[in-house]
Design an enzyme around this catalytic site. Structure first.
Site, PDB file in Angstrom:
ATOM      1  N   GLU A 150       0.824  -1.198   0.000  1.00 53.05           N
ATOM      2  CA  GLU A 150       0.000   0.000   0.000  1.00 53.05           C
ATOM      3  C   GLU A 150       0.865   1.257   0.000  1.00 53.05           C
ATOM      4  O   GLU A 150       1.993   1.244   0.482  1.00 53.05           O
ATOM      5  CB  GLU A 150      -0.881   0.012   1.257  1.00 53.05           C
ATOM      6  CG  GLU A 150      -1.929  -1.083   1.216  1.00 53.05           C
ATOM      7  CD  GLU A 150      -2.723  -1.225   2.507  1.00 53.05           C
ATOM      8  OE1 GLU A 150      -3.927  -1.453   2.406  1.00 53.05           O
ATOM      9  OE2 GLU A 150      -2.149  -1.118   3.596  1.00 53.05           O
ATOM     10  N   CYS A 170       6.786  -7.172   6.755  1.00 48.32           N
ATOM     11  CA  CYS A 170       7.895  -6.621   7.532  1.00 48.32           C
ATOM     12  C   CYS A 170       8.369  -7.700   8.494  1.00 48.32           C
ATOM     13  O   CYS A 170       7.566  -8.469   9.018  1.00 48.32           O
ATOM     14  CB  CYS A 170       7.428  -5.390   8.319  1.00 48.32           C
ATOM     15  SG  CYS A 170       8.753  -4.552   9.229  1.00 48.32           S
ATOM     16  N   CYS A 174       6.908  -5.913  15.385  1.00 50.41           N
ATOM     17  CA  CYS A 174       6.464  -5.033  16.472  1.00 50.41           C
ATOM     18  C   CYS A 174       4.999  -5.357  16.805  1.00 50.41           C
ATOM     19  O   CYS A 174       4.151  -5.378  15.916  1.00 50.41           O
ATOM     20  CB  CYS A 174       6.592  -3.564  16.064  1.00 50.41           C
ATOM     21  SG  CYS A 174       8.291  -3.102  15.646  1.00 50.41           S
ATOM     22  N   SER A 318      12.122   5.375  15.253  1.00 49.04           N
ATOM     23  CA  SER A 318      10.927   4.937  15.983  1.00 49.04           C
ATOM     24  C   SER A 318      11.377   4.418  17.346  1.00 49.04           C
ATOM     25  O   SER A 318      11.701   3.242  17.485  1.00 49.04           O
ATOM     26  CB  SER A 318      10.213   3.824  15.205  1.00 49.04           C
ATOM     27  OG  SER A 318       9.752   4.318  13.975  1.00 49.04           O
ATOM     28  N   LEU A 319      11.386   5.296  18.320  1.00 50.73           N
ATOM     29  CA  LEU A 319      11.924   4.909  19.625  1.00 50.73           C
ATOM     30  C   LEU A 319      10.823   4.286  20.498  1.00 50.73           C
ATOM     31  O   LEU A 319      10.961   3.172  20.979  1.00 50.73           O
ATOM     32  CB  LEU A 319      12.555   6.121  20.313  1.00 50.73           C
ATOM     33  CG  LEU A 319      13.395   5.796  21.533  1.00 50.73           C
ATOM     34  CD1 LEU A 319      14.627   4.983  21.181  1.00 50.73           C
ATOM     35  CD2 LEU A 319      13.803   7.070  22.285  1.00 50.73           C
ATOM     36  N   HIS A 320       9.777   5.020  20.729  1.00 51.89           N
ATOM     37  CA  HIS A 320       8.571   4.554  21.422  1.00 51.89           C
ATOM     38  C   HIS A 320       8.759   4.233  22.905  1.00 51.89           C
ATOM     39  O   HIS A 320       7.762   4.042  23.623  1.00 51.89           O
ATOM     40  CB  HIS A 320       7.915   3.353  20.724  1.00 51.89           C
ATOM     41  CG  HIS A 320       7.550   3.614  19.290  1.00 51.89           C
ATOM     42  ND1 HIS A 320       6.878   4.733  18.880  1.00 51.89           N
ATOM     43  CD2 HIS A 320       7.792   2.909  18.153  1.00 51.89           C
ATOM     44  CE1 HIS A 320       6.704   4.689  17.562  1.00 51.89           C
ATOM     45  NE2 HIS A 320       7.260   3.602  17.103  1.00 51.89           N
ATOM     46  N   ASN A 397      -2.642   4.587  16.769  1.00 47.51           N
ATOM     47  CA  ASN A 397      -3.869   4.289  16.031  1.00 47.51           C
ATOM     48  C   ASN A 397      -4.457   3.047  16.658  1.00 47.51           C
ATOM     49  O   ASN A 397      -3.889   1.969  16.555  1.00 47.51           O
ATOM     50  CB  ASN A 397      -3.564   4.113  14.549  1.00 47.51           C
ATOM     51  CG  ASN A 397      -3.124   5.427  13.959  1.00 47.51           C
ATOM     52  OD1 ASN A 397      -3.819   6.424  14.089  1.00 47.51           O
ATOM     53  ND2 ASN A 397      -1.949   5.449  13.352  1.00 47.51           N
ATOM     54  N   CYS A 440      -0.509   5.298  10.187  1.00 48.64           N
ATOM     55  CA  CYS A 440       0.682   4.575  10.632  1.00 48.64           C
ATOM     56  C   CYS A 440       0.307   3.286  11.348  1.00 48.64           C
ATOM     57  O   CYS A 440      -0.514   3.291  12.261  1.00 48.64           O
ATOM     58  CB  CYS A 440       1.485   5.403  11.622  1.00 48.64           C
ATOM     59  SG  CYS A 440       1.987   6.971  10.971  1.00 48.64           S
TER      60      CYS A 440
HETATM   61  N1  SAH Z   1       9.703   0.249   9.886  1.00 46.09           N
HETATM   62  C1  SAH Z   1       9.832   1.669   9.945  1.00 46.09           C
HETATM   63  C2  SAH Z   1       8.816   2.423   9.098  1.00 46.09           C
HETATM   64  C3  SAH Z   1       7.375   1.971   9.102  1.00 46.09           C
HETATM   65  S1  SAH Z   1       6.277   2.434  10.352  1.00 46.09           S
HETATM   66  C4  SAH Z   1       9.777   2.134  11.373  1.00 46.09           C
HETATM   67  O1  SAH Z   1       9.484   1.341  12.242  1.00 46.09           O
HETATM   68  O2  SAH Z   1      10.077   3.293  11.630  1.00 46.09           O
HETATM   69  C5  SAH Z   1       6.173   4.154  10.472  1.00 46.09           C
HETATM   70  C6  SAH Z   1       5.854   4.607  11.884  1.00 46.09           C
HETATM   71  O3  SAH Z   1       4.541   4.204  12.307  1.00 46.09           O
HETATM   72  C7  SAH Z   1       6.825   4.015  12.906  1.00 46.09           C
HETATM   73  O4  SAH Z   1       7.240   5.007  13.803  1.00 46.09           O
HETATM   74  C8  SAH Z   1       5.953   2.998  13.594  1.00 46.09           C
HETATM   75  O5  SAH Z   1       6.448   2.668  14.861  1.00 46.09           O
HETATM   76  C9  SAH Z   1       4.634   3.717  13.635  1.00 46.09           C
HETATM   77  N2  SAH Z   1       3.488   2.867  13.973  1.00 46.09           N
HETATM   78  C10 SAH Z   1       3.364   1.542  13.790  1.00 46.09           C
HETATM   79  N3  SAH Z   1       2.187   1.111  14.245  1.00 46.09           N
HETATM   80  C11 SAH Z   1       1.529   2.199  14.723  1.00 46.09           C
HETATM   81  C12 SAH Z   1       0.267   2.393  15.311  1.00 46.09           C
HETATM   82  N4  SAH Z   1      -0.590   1.386  15.491  1.00 46.09           N
HETATM   83  N5  SAH Z   1      -0.056   3.660  15.679  1.00 46.09           N
HETATM   84  C13 SAH Z   1       0.791   4.682  15.476  1.00 46.09           C
HETATM   85  N6  SAH Z   1       2.003   4.547  14.912  1.00 46.09           N
HETATM   86  C14 SAH Z   1       2.372   3.318  14.551  1.00 46.09           C
END
Ligand code: SAH
Length: 448
Positions: A150, A170, A174, A318-320, A397, A440
């Site tokens: 997509e 992927c 995660c 993407s630290l989180h 999300n 995202c």
């Molecule tokens: N693999 C890469 C790029 C793809 S995801 C990465 O991890 O950075 C792009 C962003 O969306 C990343 O920061 C990811 O952590 C975030 N993301 C994934 N699932 C999400 C969700 N359910 N809600 C909000 N952000 C999310």
């Protein structure tokens, strides 16, 4: 906290960060997959797939896989004059066409053969969903082998951003992201990555992407915060109040590698695609590198390699979670490279390129949104320096009612306020396309 510890990386210092404010008394929800089974590796940890299986085949070679020089060499090899390669490049990168009937400057007798050699179809449109009054379009594409990916196209006031995929599926696993739930099918080829942009440009040129509504313009706190204003000459006048005219750029100006896949796990093809984006037309699309953002889960050696390319692209990590205790569970690749190593690599990116980096932080209710984590994150960033980074929290999300629920608005405000109090620039990002699962972490590419 009035005094920040000298070395916030040690676990003791991390513990010392935990103040007793009301918001820190909230429970700690642990990350766990819901509604699907997370594949585990032999070590009992979530499985990681860094490479595609040796059995997968790549799509046919396309003009966008090659530099102009390589295209010319290939044309000659096939018995055509070298300049045909340039003409084909103009059709593809400047007119966004792969249709031989539109290529009247090519000899009728060999046109079809040249097009099938240089411009084999790569992305077949399966479905297109529109939302935000037509200012957001999600495309579902089928690739030559049936794999689905997509991309999401978003028009803002002064830019058009395309969120692109770099892998089918992927391998980073995660637990909060829909894309990883079926694992990695394969890497996308350079031309498959680039073709997402060319096809989006074709849709824009056909007038299919509407202007954002006034309300959306007022709320521009989204992907637009990533990358920079690009210096596109096509930019038109400001939209009128009500904002229904199609003003602004008339082609994709910003790219975010935030669709499906981990771009740095497909390093060579992604970098080759970046070159096609920034190469001058007709070798490539002639886009500004500053408008391209590569987002990664934190593959440290690849981040350093990317920094050494010394291109002015925008980098996002993407630290989180700032603490390994949580990040180990939230981001499985943290078993390889710890939060501090990832932040060090992001800092190296800044030092090498001079480009301010972004830290992405999806705010998840009672999981990673505690005030002490905002403090710890700020301390870790400040320990490396000032002015090198900004934080982009984004409400998760959600699947409401699950453990994966977005933080409450006042908790998000507190999280941001704590970062800002320590001098870390922070912008809350909201995502477009939620209603069409285009936001995202929602990209899963199912056909129905
Ligand atoms: N693999 C890469 C790029 C793809 S995801 C990465 O991890 O950075 C792009 C962003 O969306 C990343 O920061 C990811 O952590 C975030 N993301 C994934 N699932 C999400 C969700 N359910 N809600 C909000 N952000 C999310």
């Amino acid at each position: 906290m009035s005094t920040s510890p000298k070395n916030p990386e040690t676990p003791r210092a991390a513990a010392a960060q935990r103040p007793t404010r009301a918001d820190d008394a909230r429970p700690q929800v642990r990350p766990k997959p819901e509604g699907w089974k997370q594949p585990m590796g032999p070590d009992g940890r979530p499985q990681l797939q860094f490479a595609q299986s040796a059995r997968v085949t790549q799509p046919p070679k396309h003009l966008a896989d090659m530099s102009l020089e390589e295209r010319i060499a290939r044309a000659k090899e096939l018995g055509y004059p070298g300049f045909r390669a340039k003409q084909l490049s103009v059709h593809y990168f400047q007119h966004y066409t792969s249709d031989p009937s539109e290529m009247t400057d090519l000899p009728a007798a060999t046109r079809e053969a040249m097009v099938s050699e240089f411009l084999p179809p790569l992305l077949t449109e399966v479905r297109r969903l529109r939302t935000d009054d037509g200012a957001t379009i999600k495309f579902l594409w089928r690739l030559f082998d049936g794999a689905l990916v997509e991309s999401v196209l978003m028009r803002y006031r002064n830019r058009i951003t395309l969120c692109i995929s770099s892998q089918c599926g992927c391998g980073m696993n995660c637990p909060f992201c829909a894309t990883g739930q079926n694992g990695l099918t394969r890497n996308m080829s350079t031309a498959e990555i680039v073709d997402q942009i060319v096809q989006a440009n074709r849709a824009i040129a056909a007038g299919e992407l509407d202007a954002p509504s006034a309300a959306e313009i007022a709320e521009e706190r989204d992907h637009a915060g990533l990358g920079e204003e690009t210096d596109f000459a096509e930019e038109g006048p400001e939209p009128a109040a009500g904002g229904t005219q199609r003003t602004g750029p008339q082609r994709v100006s910003n790219i975010v590698f935030m669709g499906m896949g981990e771009p740095l796990a497909n390093y060579k093809r992604v970098m080759n695609a970046v070159h096609r984006m920034i190469d001058d037309a007709p070798e490539g699309l002639g886009m500004s590198a500053r408008g391209i953002t590569i987002s990664t889960v934190g593959l440290v050696p690849a981040i350093r390699k990317l920094a050494d390319e010394d291109l002015p692209i925008t980098f996002a990590l993407s630290l989180h979670a700032p603490d390994d205790e949580l990040r180990d569970e939230l981001i499985p690749v943290n078993s390889r490279w710890k939060a501090d190593e990832a932040i060090d690599a992001a800092y190296y990116y800044y030092e090498t390129t001079g480009r301010r980096v972004s830290i992405e932080y999806a705010l998840i209710k009672d999981m990673n949104d505690h005030g002490w984590r905002a403090d710890l994150l700020a301390d870790k960033l400040n320990a490396r320096g000032r002015g090198w980074v900004h934080v982009n929290p984004i409400p998760l999300n959600p699947t409401p009612g699950s453990i994966w629920t977005s933080s409450e608005p006042e908790v998000m405000q507190e999280f941001i306020a704590r970062l800002e109090a320590k001098g870390v620039p922070t912008t809350l990002r909201d995502t477009r396309g939620k209603e069409i699962d285009g936001a995202c972490g929602q990209l899963a590419a199912a056909e129905d």
